[in-house]
Design an enzyme around this catalytic site. Structure first.
Site, PDB file in Angstrom:
ATOM      1  N   THR A  20     -47.561 -20.110  29.440  1.00  0.00           N
ATOM      2  CA  THR A  20     -48.194 -20.713  28.207  1.00  0.00           C
ATOM      3  C   THR A  20     -48.449 -22.324  28.633  1.00  0.00           C
ATOM      4  OG1 THR A  20     -46.397 -21.582  27.160  1.00  0.00           O
ATOM      5  CG2 THR A  20     -46.862 -19.581  26.112  1.00  0.00           C
TER       6      THR A  20
ATOM      7  N   SER B 191     -47.088 -26.596  30.339  1.00  0.00           N
ATOM      8  CA  SER B 191     -47.456 -25.670  30.882  1.00  0.00           C
ATOM      9  C   SER B 191     -45.701 -25.095  31.499  1.00  0.00           C
ATOM     10  CB  SER B 191     -47.882 -24.672  32.201  1.00  0.00           C
ATOM     11  OG  SER B 191     -47.443 -23.037  31.611  1.00  0.00           O
ATOM     12  N   ASN B 192     -45.296 -23.849  31.781  1.00  0.00           N
ATOM     13  CA  ASN B 192     -43.984 -23.235  31.879  1.00  0.00           C
ATOM     14  C   ASN B 192     -44.311 -22.488  33.801  1.00  0.00           C
ATOM     15  OD1 ASN B 192     -43.955 -20.772  31.005  1.00  0.00           O
ATOM     16  ND2 ASN B 192     -44.269 -22.787  28.709  1.00  0.00           N
ATOM     17  N   ARG B 193     -42.932 -22.040  33.455  1.00  0.00           N
ATOM     18  CA  ARG B 193     -42.646 -21.418  35.113  1.00  0.00           C
ATOM     19  C   ARG B 193     -42.203 -19.755  34.737  1.00  0.00           C
ATOM     20  NH1 ARG B 193     -40.462 -26.159  37.514  1.00  0.00           N
ATOM     21  NH2 ARG B 193     -41.937 -27.088  39.013  1.00  0.00           N
ATOM     22  N   SER B 194     -42.326 -19.286  33.873  1.00  0.00           N
ATOM     23  CA  SER B 194     -41.465 -18.147  32.936  1.00  0.00           C
ATOM     24  C   SER B 194     -42.422 -17.195  33.696  1.00  0.00           C
ATOM     25  CB  SER B 194     -42.938 -17.618  31.472  1.00  0.00           C
ATOM     26  OG  SER B 194     -42.704 -16.675  30.978  1.00  0.00           O
TER      27      SER B 194
END
Length: 222
Positions: free
Chosen positions: A195, A206-209
């Site tokens: 996201t 953001s993130n590292r999903s």
């Protein structure tokens, strides 16, 4: 799976060795397993392997001698609550899609009235062949269930789609087929992946999903 009757049909691909692991998983889950092997499959794994793992004789010859009178392909098709073809080669998919019945494996499938699950396994070029794609669509129209192949390194050294689904995935598919359809008629929307939250016109958080959790939820819901 306790007491469920599963008929495994093994056709002639290098992924036949994975079918041995599938038999073990099915037996551990409590299922009764019988195995049919095509002539080509016996070039990759011996019938003795499946006899030991399943605890039942392996059927492989349409016209072979039998201890008891009867029509074997009809008996096998009537005995099974689920039929799984793993691996399902391009040749097997073609036979089933066109209704061919020239050996024991294809004749059992022609006579089957229970749900049939096909786990394709082949080279990426074969899987993407337009003829194979047409056969897959025909099989789905006829009500056959496909356990989609994965992507990765193939036996030929290539990488891409066509790798047979892992035995654990096939087992999960069968388990789900016997479970009550708790989400029947429901519409589920799953979002997956990273996201982003804007800080300003240039920057964001953001993130590292990877999205794998969302994919797993979608598969389970399906």
């Amino acid at each position: 799976m306790h007491g469920k009757r599963i008929l495994l049909i093994v056709t002639g691909g290098i992924a036949a060795y994975k079918a041995a692991f599938l038999v073990r998983l099915l037996r551990r889950s409590g299922a009764e397993v019988r195995v049919v092997m095509s002539k080509a499959a016996t070039e990759f794994v011996t019938p003795l392997t499946f006899e030991v793992l399943s605890g039942n004789p392996v059927s492989r010859d349409l016209f072979g001698p039998r201890d008891e009178p009867g029509v074997e392909h009809v008996e096998l098709a009537g005995w099974a609550e689920r039929i799984v073809v793993a691996p399902a080669t391009a040749d097997c998919l073609s036979k089933v899609a066109h209704g061919a019945a020239d050996d024991l494996a294809s004749t059992v499938l022609a006579a089957a009235r229970c749900p049939v699950y096909l786990a394709p396994a082949m080279n990426a070029g074969m899987w993407e062949n337009p003829a194979v794609e047409r056969n897959v669509k025909a099989l789905e129209r006829d009500g056959k269930r496909l356990v989609e192949p994965g992507e990765g390194e193939l036996a030929c050294g290539d990488a891409g789609p066509g790798r047979m689904a892992e035995p654990e995935k096939i087992l999960d598919t069968l388990l789900s087929s016997f479970a009550p359809a708790a989400l029947s008629g429901k519409r589920v929307l799953v979002t997956a992946g990273r996201t982003e939250e804007d800080i300003d016109a240039v920057r964001y958080i953001s993130n590292r999903s990877s999205g794998r959790m969302g994919f797993a939820i979608a598969r389970t819901a399906r």
